[in-house]
Motif scaffolding. Structure first.
Motif, PDB file in Angstrom:
ATOM      1  N   ILE A  51      36.452  41.929  33.027  1.00 18.62           N
ATOM      2  CA  ILE A  51      37.778  41.335  32.915  1.00 18.62           C
ATOM      3  C   ILE A  51      38.313  41.109  34.329  1.00 18.62           C
ATOM      4  CG2 ILE A  51      40.135  41.619  32.061  1.00 18.62           C
ATOM      5  CD1 ILE A  51      38.971  43.539  29.924  1.00 18.62           C
ATOM      6  N   PHE A  52      38.771  39.891  34.598  1.00 19.38           N
ATOM      7  CA  PHE A  52      39.300  39.545  35.923  1.00 19.38           C
ATOM      8  C   PHE A  52      40.777  39.210  35.789  1.00 19.38           C
ATOM      9  CE2 PHE A  52      39.759  36.340  39.482  1.00 19.38           C
ATOM     10  CZ  PHE A  52      39.665  37.267  40.506  1.00 19.38           C
ATOM     11  N   VAL A  53      41.615  39.875  36.599  1.00 22.44           N
ATOM     12  CA  VAL A  53      43.066  39.694  36.524  1.00 22.44           C
ATOM     13  C   VAL A  53      43.573  39.124  37.843  1.00 22.44           C
ATOM     14  CG1 VAL A  53      45.285  40.788  36.049  1.00 22.44           C
ATOM     15  CG2 VAL A  53      43.199  41.688  34.979  1.00 22.44           C
ATOM     16  N   ASP A  54      44.144  37.930  37.761  1.00 19.38           N
ATOM     17  CA  ASP A  54      44.728  37.274  38.929  1.00 19.38           C
ATOM     18  C   ASP A  54      45.957  36.507  38.458  1.00 19.38           C
ATOM     19  OD1 ASP A  54      45.289  36.156  41.353  1.00 19.38           O
ATOM     20  OD2 ASP A  54      43.610  34.754  41.365  1.00 19.38           O
ATOM     21  N   ALA A  55      46.957  37.247  38.004  1.00 22.22           N
ATOM     22  CA  ALA A  55      48.147  36.628  37.430  1.00 22.22           C
ATOM     23  C   ALA A  55      49.388  37.259  38.052  1.00 22.22           C
ATOM     24  CB  ALA A  55      48.129  36.787  35.912  1.00 22.22           C
ATOM     25  N   ASP A  56      50.441  37.434  37.269  1.00 19.48           N
ATOM     26  CA  ASP A  56      51.702  37.964  37.773  1.00 19.48           C
ATOM     27  C   ASP A  56      51.543  39.434  38.166  1.00 19.48           C
ATOM     28  OD1 ASP A  56      51.179  38.132  35.055  1.00 19.48           O
ATOM     29  OD2 ASP A  56      53.259  38.455  34.508  1.00 19.48           O
ATOM     30  N   LYS A  57      51.718  39.687  39.445  1.00 19.54           N
ATOM     31  CA  LYS A  57      51.417  41.011  40.008  1.00 19.54           C
ATOM     32  C   LYS A  57      52.339  42.103  39.451  1.00 19.54           C
ATOM     33  CE  LYS A  57      48.996  38.167  42.320  1.00 19.54           C
ATOM     34  NZ  LYS A  57      47.708  37.743  41.749  1.00 19.54           N
ATOM     35  N   ASN A  58      53.553  41.715  39.060  1.00 16.58           N
ATOM     36  CA  ASN A  58      54.482  42.706  38.521  1.00 16.58           C
ATOM     37  C   ASN A  58      54.084  43.184  37.131  1.00 16.58           C
ATOM     38  OD1 ASN A  58      55.090  39.967  37.988  1.00 16.58           O
ATOM     39  ND2 ASN A  58      57.101  40.488  37.190  1.00 16.58           N
ATOM     40  N   ASN A  59      53.050  42.594  36.565  1.00 12.32           N
ATOM     41  CA  ASN A  59      52.590  43.007  35.242  1.00 12.32           C
ATOM     42  C   ASN A  59      51.216  43.677  35.265  1.00 12.32           C
ATOM     43  OD1 ASN A  59      54.018  42.943  32.841  1.00 12.32           O
ATOM     44  ND2 ASN A  59      53.968  40.721  32.687  1.00 12.32           N
ATOM     45  N   TYR A  60      50.662  43.885  36.427  1.00 11.78           N
ATOM     46  CA  TYR A  60      49.296  44.423  36.496  1.00 11.78           C
ATOM     47  C   TYR A  60      49.163  45.759  35.750  1.00 11.78           C
ATOM     48  CZ  TYR A  60      46.970  41.137  39.704  1.00 11.78           C
ATOM     49  OH  TYR A  60      46.352  40.043  40.255  1.00 11.78           O
ATOM     50  N   LEU A  61      50.122  46.640  35.909  1.00  9.80           N
ATOM     51  CA  LEU A  61      50.034  47.932  35.217  1.00  9.80           C
ATOM     52  C   LEU A  61      50.146  47.761  33.705  1.00  9.80           C
ATOM     53  CD1 LEU A  61      51.883  50.649  37.334  1.00  9.80           C
ATOM     54  CD2 LEU A  61      49.501  50.629  36.576  1.00  9.80           C
TER      55      LEU A  61
END
Length: 254
Positions: free
Chosen positions: A167-177
């Protein structure tokens, strides 16, 4: 997007390429030398870059928000990583024009699948003709809209637990957690989650009063919180890499 899945990104349309000038160069790499970074690209990356990726990279470079794209050296890294782990079922949160998505699709077998999510279909469709020409569009299930509601639906069904290889996450940083709380249920034991931008142009280590662009200042606390949380999570092994402006790999161990 906030915890309710609604976009709360106040800077997505305000940053400019010159915002990186405070670091002394015009790319996302943490390398403190334009020449060295260009050497890596010209020696190792560009000669091996598949033609569709080159075409998509050059097309995206003309877009006003091109800094949102995955860097070419990071795309090369992801492509090799997916092959090394024999990934077949993956997910991508944050697509933009699809450079990392195409790098992933090219690495997967013909029957591989990618669940791809982004709030902006228009950007995805800029790169879609190139993805189709590359013959890998059939691997992609694109969903427009906030990712959290989709993730919640997946988590609700036990059949989805532990089924994703990568899974690769590169989106809104305030939602990473918020993403991590859900993704840890969906990735398989032994599988990987990759969080992009975890060094945030090096700002995570900068003094609190550093003269940084507003978008760096805004998201820095969220990424610092994520980095601390990942380091303390007993369910994963982690490796923070200084590729591009930081990518943290999380291998689920339980």
């Amino acid at each position: 997007m906030g915890a309710n899945g609604i976009s709360q990104d106040p800077f997505i349309h305000t940053w400019k390429p010159e915002d990186g000038a405070h670091l002394g160069f015009g790319h996302k790499s943490l390398l403190q030398s334009d020449g060295l970074y260009q050497y890596i690209l010209e020696t190792s990356v560009y000669p091996r870059e598949p033609e569709p990726l080159k075409e998509l990279r050059e097309m995206t470079a003309k877009h006003p928000w091109n800094l949102m794209s995955t860097a070419a050296d990071e795309g090369q890294f992801l492509n090799m990583l997916l092959k090394l782990i024999n990934a077949k079922k993956t997910m991508e949160i944050g697509v933009y024009t699809g450079y990392s998505l195409l790098a992933t699709a090219l690495a997967l077998p013909q029957d591989g699948k990618i669940l791809a999510m982004d709030v902006n279909r228009e950007h995805y469709e800029l790169g879609l003709p190139i993805i189709e020409k590359a013959g890998v569009a059939h691997k992609i299930d694109f969903r427009e809209g906030p990712a959290l509601p989709v993730l919640d639906q997946l988590v609700e069904d036990d059949k989805n637990h532990g089924t994703f290889d990568f899974i690769f996450v590169d989106a809104d940083k305030n939602n990473y957690l918020n993403y991590h709380k859900r993704l840890i249920e969906l990735v398989k034991v032994g599988g990987l989650i990759g969080y992009d931008n975890t060094l945030w142009n090096g700002s995570v280590a900068a003094p609190a009063d550093s003269p940084l662009p507003e978008y760096l200042i805004y998201y820095r606390p969220f990424l610092m919180e994520l980095n601390k949380a990942l380091a303390m999570d007993p369910r994963i092994e982690i490796c923070m890499l200084s590729v591009s402006d930081g990518i943290t790999l999380c291998r689920r161990i339980k």
